[in-house]
Design a protein around this motif. Structure first.
Motif, PDB file in Angstrom:
ATOM      1  N   GLU A 251       0.713  -1.065  -0.454  1.00  0.00           N
ATOM      2  CA  GLU A 251       0.113   0.450  -0.021  1.00  0.00           C
ATOM      3  C   GLU A 251       1.352   1.007   0.034  1.00  0.00           C
ATOM      4  O   GLU A 251       0.262   2.105  -0.711  1.00  0.00           O
ATOM      5  N   TYR A 252       2.006   1.442   0.688  1.00  0.00           N
ATOM      6  CA  TYR A 252       2.900   2.158   1.279  1.00  0.00           C
ATOM      7  C   TYR A 252       3.673   2.593   0.839  1.00  0.00           C
ATOM      8  O   TYR A 252       4.871   3.233   0.156  1.00  0.00           O
ATOM      9  N   ASN A 253       4.386   1.178  -0.479  1.00  0.00           N
ATOM     10  CA  ASN A 253       6.068   0.989  -1.158  1.00  0.00           C
ATOM     11  C   ASN A 253       5.429   0.739  -2.732  1.00  0.00           C
ATOM     12  O   ASN A 253       4.550   0.234  -3.156  1.00  0.00           O
ATOM     13  N   LYS A 254       6.459   0.929  -3.675  1.00  0.00           N
ATOM     14  CA  LYS A 254       5.851   0.569  -4.767  1.00  0.00           C
ATOM     15  C   LYS A 254       7.535  -0.106  -5.848  1.00  0.00           C
ATOM     16  O   LYS A 254       8.276   1.133  -5.313  1.00  0.00           O
ATOM     17  N   LEU A 255       8.130  -0.684  -5.777  1.00  0.00           N
ATOM     18  CA  LEU A 255       9.089  -1.207  -6.930  1.00  0.00           C
ATOM     19  C   LEU A 255       8.535  -0.067  -8.278  1.00  0.00           C
ATOM     20  O   LEU A 255       7.723  -0.509  -8.847  1.00  0.00           O
ATOM     21  N   GLU A 256       9.817  -0.407  -8.737  1.00  0.00           N
ATOM     22  CA  GLU A 256       9.689   0.076 -10.548  1.00  0.00           C
ATOM     23  C   GLU A 256      11.397  -0.556 -11.155  1.00  0.00           C
ATOM     24  O   GLU A 256      12.440  -0.002 -10.507  1.00  0.00           O
ATOM     25  N   TYR A 257      11.122  -0.615 -11.725  1.00  0.00           N
ATOM     26  CA  TYR A 257      12.011  -1.612 -12.637  1.00  0.00           C
ATOM     27  C   TYR A 257      12.440  -0.201 -14.141  1.00  0.00           C
ATOM     28  O   TYR A 257      11.967  -0.162 -14.547  1.00  0.00           O
ATOM     29  N   TYR A 258      14.166  -0.528 -13.940  1.00  0.00           N
ATOM     30  CA  TYR A 258      15.175   0.719 -14.611  1.00  0.00           C
ATOM     31  C   TYR A 258      15.378  -0.586 -15.601  1.00  0.00           C
ATOM     32  O   TYR A 258      16.842  -1.188 -14.816  1.00  0.00           O
ATOM     33  N   HIS A 259      15.450  -0.180 -17.250  1.00  0.00           N
ATOM     34  CA  HIS A 259      16.523  -1.390 -17.703  1.00  0.00           C
ATOM     35  C   HIS A 259      17.361  -0.828 -18.016  1.00  0.00           C
ATOM     36  O   HIS A 259      17.049   0.618 -18.597  1.00  0.00           O
ATOM     37  N   HIS A 260      19.074  -0.933 -17.916  1.00  0.00           N
ATOM     38  CA  HIS A 260      20.088   0.421 -18.705  1.00  0.00           C
ATOM     39  C   HIS A 260      20.886  -0.576 -20.114  1.00  0.00           C
ATOM     40  O   HIS A 260      20.498  -2.106 -19.548  1.00  0.00           O
TER      41      HIS A 260
ATOM     42  N   VAL B 198      18.281  -4.022   0.136  1.00  0.00           N
ATOM     43  CA  VAL B 198      17.265  -3.994   0.976  1.00  0.00           C
ATOM     44  C   VAL B 198      17.676  -3.234   2.174  1.00  0.00           C
ATOM     45  O   VAL B 198      18.594  -3.885   2.549  1.00  0.00           O
ATOM     46  N   ASN B 199      17.090  -2.955   2.572  1.00  0.00           N
ATOM     47  CA  ASN B 199      17.579  -1.784   3.701  1.00  0.00           C
ATOM     48  C   ASN B 199      15.558  -2.165   4.643  1.00  0.00           C
ATOM     49  O   ASN B 199      14.730  -1.037   3.504  1.00  0.00           O
ATOM     50  N   PHE B 200      15.746  -2.634   5.345  1.00  0.00           N
ATOM     51  CA  PHE B 200      14.507  -2.733   6.349  1.00  0.00           C
ATOM     52  C   PHE B 200      14.172  -1.123   6.828  1.00  0.00           C
ATOM     53  O   PHE B 200      12.610  -1.139   6.570  1.00  0.00           O
ATOM     54  N   ASN B 201      14.346  -0.274   6.990  1.00  0.00           N
ATOM     55  CA  ASN B 201      14.975   0.869   7.481  1.00  0.00           C
ATOM     56  C   ASN B 201      14.112   1.834   6.746  1.00  0.00           C
ATOM     57  O   ASN B 201      13.604   3.231   6.237  1.00  0.00           O
ATOM     58  N   ASP B 202      14.025   1.269   5.466  1.00  0.00           N
ATOM     59  CA  ASP B 202      13.502   1.731   3.892  1.00  0.00           C
ATOM     60  C   ASP B 202      12.333   1.025   3.711  1.00  0.00           C
ATOM     61  O   ASP B 202      11.743   2.743   2.542  1.00  0.00           O
ATOM     62  N   PHE B 203      11.285   1.369   4.821  1.00  0.00           N
ATOM     63  CA  PHE B 203      10.149   0.675   4.021  1.00  0.00           C
ATOM     64  C   PHE B 203       9.685   1.199   4.726  1.00  0.00           C
ATOM     65  O   PHE B 203       9.804   2.188   6.285  1.00  0.00           O
ATOM     66  N   LEU B 204       8.034   1.627   4.245  1.00  0.00           N
ATOM     67  CA  LEU B 204       7.008   2.404   5.063  1.00  0.00           C
ATOM     68  C   LEU B 204       5.967   1.399   5.203  1.00  0.00           C
ATOM     69  O   LEU B 204       5.073   1.203   4.480  1.00  0.00           O
ATOM     70  N   PHE B 205       5.586   1.288   6.272  1.00  0.00           N
ATOM     71  CA  PHE B 205       4.205   0.113   6.870  1.00  0.00           C
ATOM     72  C   PHE B 205       3.002   0.711   7.199  1.00  0.00           C
ATOM     73  O   PHE B 205       2.227   0.689   6.734  1.00  0.00           O
ATOM     74  N   ARG B 206       3.043   2.620   7.910  1.00  0.00           N
ATOM     75  CA  ARG B 206       2.086   3.100   7.820  1.00  0.00           C
ATOM     76  C   ARG B 206       2.457   4.753   7.983  1.00  0.00           C
ATOM     77  O   ARG B 206       4.172   4.786   8.071  1.00  0.00           O
TER      78      ARG B 206
END
Length: 182
Positions: A102-111, A142-150
């Motif tokens: 709900e609060y996070n979005k993953l985006e793919y970038y092709h180089h 990944v780092n857990f502190n980068d995630f937003l849960f609420r």
């Protein structure tokens, strides 16, 4: 005493050996190796489906592993290396994953020679790189502190300090992430 083989003490190196030992030859060989590696990297860049599947698994593993005590960045680095070779449990905590989605979005970038995955949320709108794909391998960062849960209000007023109990976001100045109870 007369020498009959005067001047033939010098060894005759082959043309290939002379080329390999010359500076120009070594530079051409190095350039050839680099071009071959770049060509292999170009052919093995992970596609979007592979990157997203692997990153979903890596994020679930990061959320599952957060119940342990982490003291410094090396713990996250060791965990990220381990995520390459392991998989998350089959039954994830549905509530936590729903909050994450709900609060996070993953985006793919092709180089050209590699691919990256960025995590975007309200706290880090510019995005945080959470994965790199090269040579067919997805390497998580990944780092857990980068995630937003609420989310919640940050201030009672403009001149007040941030409310630590109602907002759970990453960063040194805000608060810690919630206990997940895994």
């Amino acid at each position: 005493m007369q020498q009959t083989d005067r001047g033939s003490y010098r060894t005759q190196e082959s043309l290939g050996r002379q080329f390999r030992h010359s500076c120009l030859g070594q530079l051409i060989i190095l350039a050839g190796i680099v071009c071959a590696l770049l060509f292999i990297a170009y052919l093995t860049v992970p596609n979007e489906e592979t990157m997203m599947t692997e990153m979903d698994d890596n994020i679930r593993q990061c959320i599952e592993a957060n119940d342990s005590i982490k003291t410094d960045w090396i713990d996250d680095a060791v965990n990220n290396v381990g995520y390459i070779f392991t998989h998350a449990s089959d039954e994830p905590n549905k509530e936590i994953l729903d909050n994450f989605n709900e609060y996070n979005k993953l985006e793919y970038y092709h180089h050209t020679f590699y691919a990256t995955t960025l995590l975007r949320n309200n706290f880090k709108a510019e995005g945080i790189r959470v994965g790199v794909g090269i040579f067919g391998v997805v390497i998580p960062t990944v780092n857990f502190n980068d995630f937003l849960f609420r989310i919640g209000p940050m201030h009672k007023g403009y001149d007040q300090k941030p409310i630590k109990s109602s907002i759970i976001i990453s960063g040194d100045n805000w608060s810690n992430n919630p206990e997940l109870g895994l």
